[in-house]
Design an enzyme around this catalytic site. Structure first.
Site, short mmCIF file in Angstrom:
data_model
loop_
_atom_site.label_atom_id
_atom_site.label_comp_id
_atom_site.label_asym_id
_atom_site.label_seq_id
_atom_site.Cartn_x
_atom_site.Cartn_y
_atom_site.Cartn_z
NE ARG A 1 -4.86 12.93 -2.43
CZ ARG A 1 -4.75 11.82 -3.20
NH1 ARG A 1 -5.73 11.18 -3.94
NH2 ARG A 1 -3.50 11.08 -3.27
CD GLN B 1 -1.59 7.71 -1.94
OE1 GLN B 1 -2.63 8.35 -1.65
NE2 GLN B 1 -1.15 7.19 -2.83
CG ASP C 1 -7.45 -0.65 -4.58
OD1 ASP C 1 -6.24 -0.28 -4.25
OD2 ASP C 1 -8.29 0.24 -4.74
CD GLU C 2 -6.21 2.79 -1.32
OE1 GLU C 2 -4.91 3.02 -0.86
OE2 GLU C 2 -6.74 3.87 -2.17
CE LYS D 1 -5.25 3.26 -5.17
NZ LYS D 1 -6.66 2.50 -5.11
CB THR D 2 -9.02 2.46 -9.98
OG1 THR D 2 -8.87 2.79 -8.62
CG2 THR D 2 -10.21 1.68 -10.14
#
Length: 671
Positions: free
Chosen positions: A604, A245, A214-215, A28-29
């Protein structure tokens, strides 16, 4: 690495509202970075008309660093790439003439807030930690719902609600009189301003040609309202998020904001990014299976082209110490093969208390580790003291800062004197700084005390003048003038504590000078801007954690802290009912968030994933037999390797029997 089909679509969709459902590890980044570059280089958007909002200063800094490889520093400086709170602060600064407070306002952090509320509250509440935390939560909740103290008072029914409403009113009054804003104000004030003032709203909507967030799944009510005020039904924006998330409901985050978008923006286009570039296939299969037990508005299924990987190991300890021993032994055995290093391992847990036995075991076996804690550099007493001095210099009406530093170091001005000053200040509707210049203090205080206060006020005035002339030296001058290091040496006594505190002071001084000077990404700031930024934790997030993970140490952290990170091997410990999911979530029927938290921990892991739990635990001095977490039985059993098949098979059968019994009882109740 080339862009995949969905990533390319997400970048090139620049007209209208867009939601990118970006699964864990889906890049995504990378998409946000490339979309900004695409907007500027191929679509002729002006950098000054692009705003990118993140949830941490570390994430904002990372975007700037990665953009610097493709855009000029001048272009990056023109953009607003910041957190929600920093964006809110920017709007407040630009529109300060329309607001009912002065431009030299101070900011309250959470610790300041707690200290003030303890002072305001009655004994029953300030001596009850749970009630005090509830009050802090409720004030934040009311602000994010845009409810005034008067509205809360009118709707209060029980005695506790009435008390809370009264404390909210007193808290708000204190902040207004002291020209102070808290963190919630940084979102709520600009949102209400944009809602109420059409001219200002139009100006900001015109300024923002493109908005990226973002997020997005972590937004609360007021943050979502702010997004709506900065855009309109035909706006061009991209919101990037993953409802799987969303793990911050206790901070007000509302994953349902993702679902509300379709109602508020009927033309919304949804792009799913499901290819994971981080984890082996088996880990993703298990994560998908677990999270499928949650309700979904938008369904997605992570996949990977990486290898499938080994089975997920379930480690069972007889008790907590045995659980920790087995974890550490597993790390030692794998590291002895010289293929894996300590820094490749992360041990994740639900609560900080779970780290104690792990630390003890790691120390005993000489395994280097780093533990992530929630304690902040800016919460250190010496840092709070010096920032309070700086706060008073930029805002002399900051009563909180005045009270903190008036007697630090000791000036022999007691609590009785402070109380008398405060009473007179309230009576004459003045700040403590203003009342200290008032002739009437001679009537209520002794001559010697008046002289001490006058000397202090005179010194503050000189320091304010000096801060305008030589801001680079201001903190060093304060430290020298008040002989702060000498005072610390006297009160701390222990050499280690003294050394640590003095190092912290030098760190703060160096950061201040760096920020006054500016760097390649940030323009030089003034003292007012720096104090605000430090209160928002900018420096801490940029300077820490990034380098710690490079050391060859096992990483210990909560599941919440692990979000955004990745490790070759991950242990998720304490997989017991009552721990994960935790007992509060079980009682409050909030299992879905606990499942999302477990999902975050699982994703993770790149190559290896371990779950651990123990059969008995010591709680309040008693030995308790504990059940394995329900989440273990929601995973694909064919992909798991249990420590003890016979015990686990029995536990699994018991779990199924309990579920069947609950269904039977529920059906009988409905008949």
């Amino acid at each position: 690495m080339p862009l995949n089909f969905n990533q390319k679509n997400a970048i090139e969709l620049i007209h209208g509202p867009c939601l990118i459902l970006a699964g864990a590890g889906s890049g995504k980044t990378k998409v946000i970075i490339n979309k900004i570059i695409y907007l500027i280089n191929y679509c002729q958007y002006k950098p000054g008309n692009i705003i990118a909002v993140t949830f941490t200063n570390k994430a904002a800094h990372e975007i700037k660093v990665r953009l610097s490889k493709h855009l000029s520093l001048l272009q990056i400086r023109k953009m607003i790439i910041s957190t929600f709170h920093s964006l809110g602060l920017e709007i407040i600064k630009k529109e300060i003439n329309t607001l009912e407070f002065n431009s030299n306002f101070s900011l309250f952090d959470e610790k300041d807030q707690m200290i003030l509320l303890k002072k305001i509250c009655n004994k029953n509440i300030k001596n009850d930690a749970k009630l005090l935390k509830k009050l802090v939560f409720m004030i934040s909740f009311w602000k994010n719902k845009f409810l005034t103290p008067l509205q809360v008072q009118l709707s209060a029914k029980s005695n506790l609600e009435k008390d809370f409403a009264s404390f909210y009113k007193q808290y708000s009054l204190y902040l207004r009189e002291s020209n102070i804003l808290d963190f919630d104000d940084l979102i709520c004030i600009p949102t209400v301003l944009l809602k109420d003032n059409q001219i200002i709203q139009n100006r900001w909507q015109k300024k923002i040609s493109y908005l990226l967030v973002d997020e997005y799944q972590d937004t609360n009510n007021s943050q979502y309202e702010l997004i709506k005020m900065l855009t309109n039904i035909n706006s061009n924006f991209t919101l990037v998020g993953d409802d799987d998330q969303s793990i911050y409901s206790w901070r007000g985050a509302k994953p349902q904001n993702i679902f509300l978008l379709k109602e508020d923006f009927p033309n919304l286009k949804v792009i799913k990014m499901e290819q994971n570039y981080r984890s082996y296939g088996r880990i993703l299969k298990a994560a998908n299976k677990l999270i499928s037990n949650n309700l979904h508005y938008f369904k997605k299924n992570l996949f990977s082209t990486l290898k499938y990987g080994n089975k997920i190991k379930i480690i069972i300890g007889k008790n907590e110490e045995n659980e920790a021993e087995k974890i550490v032994d597993k790390i030692i055995n794998q590291c002895s093969e010289d293929i894996i290093q300590y820094k490749d391992y992360a041990i994740l847990y639900r609560g900080n208390y779970q780290s104690q036995i792990l630390e003890k075991t790691l120390l005993k076996k000489n395994i280097p580790y780093d533990i992530s804690t929630s304690s902040s550099f800016f919460s250190r007493p010496e840092i709070k003291d010096l920032l309070s001095y700086l706060r008073l210099i930029i805002n002399p009406d900051d009563n909180y800062a005045f009270m903190r530093i008036l007697n630090i170091p000791h000036r022999k001005i007691g609590l009785t004197t402070l109380n008398k000053l405060e009473e007179l200040a309230i009576k004459k509707n003045k700040s403590l700084f203003q009342i200290s210049n008032d002739i009437e203090i001679k009537k209520i205080l002794k001559q010697k005390t008046v002289e001490k206060i006058k000397n202090f006020i005179s010194w503050i005035k000189k320091t304010i003048e000096l801060s305008n002339l030589k801001p680079h030296n201001i903190l060093d001058n304060i430290i020298n003038d008040i002989k702060y290091e000498l005072w610390l040496t006297k009160i701390l006594k222990e050499p280690k504590k003294i050394k640590k505190s003095i190092n912290n002071i030098y760190t703060l001084s160096n950061w201040l000078k760096d920020m006054l000077q500016g760097n390649e990404f940030e323009k030089p700031m003034n003292l007012f801007q720096i104090v605000k930024k430090m209160t928002l934790r900018d420096v801490l997030e940029k300077k820490t954690k990034i380098n710690q993970i490079q050391k060859n140490q096992v990483q210990l952290m909560t599941l919440h802290s692990s979000k955004g990170l990745e490790f070759s091997s991950v242990f998720i410990i304490g997989m017991n009912e009552g721990i994960l999911p935790n007992i509060k979530s079980i009682n409050n029927d909030n299992i879905e968030e606990e499942r999302r938290l477990t999902y975050v921990g699982m994703t993770r892991a790149k190559k290896q994933l371990f779950f651990t739990y123990c059969q008995t635990r010591i709680q309040y001095g008693q030995k308790l037999h504990t059940a394995p977490s329900r989440f273990l039985f929601e995973l694909p059993q064919e992909d798991l390797q249990w420590d003890k098949d016979t015990y686990l098979h029995k536990s699994y059968e018991e779990e199924k029997n309990i579920k069947n019994l609950k269904k039977i009882l529920k059906n009988k109740k409905n008949i």
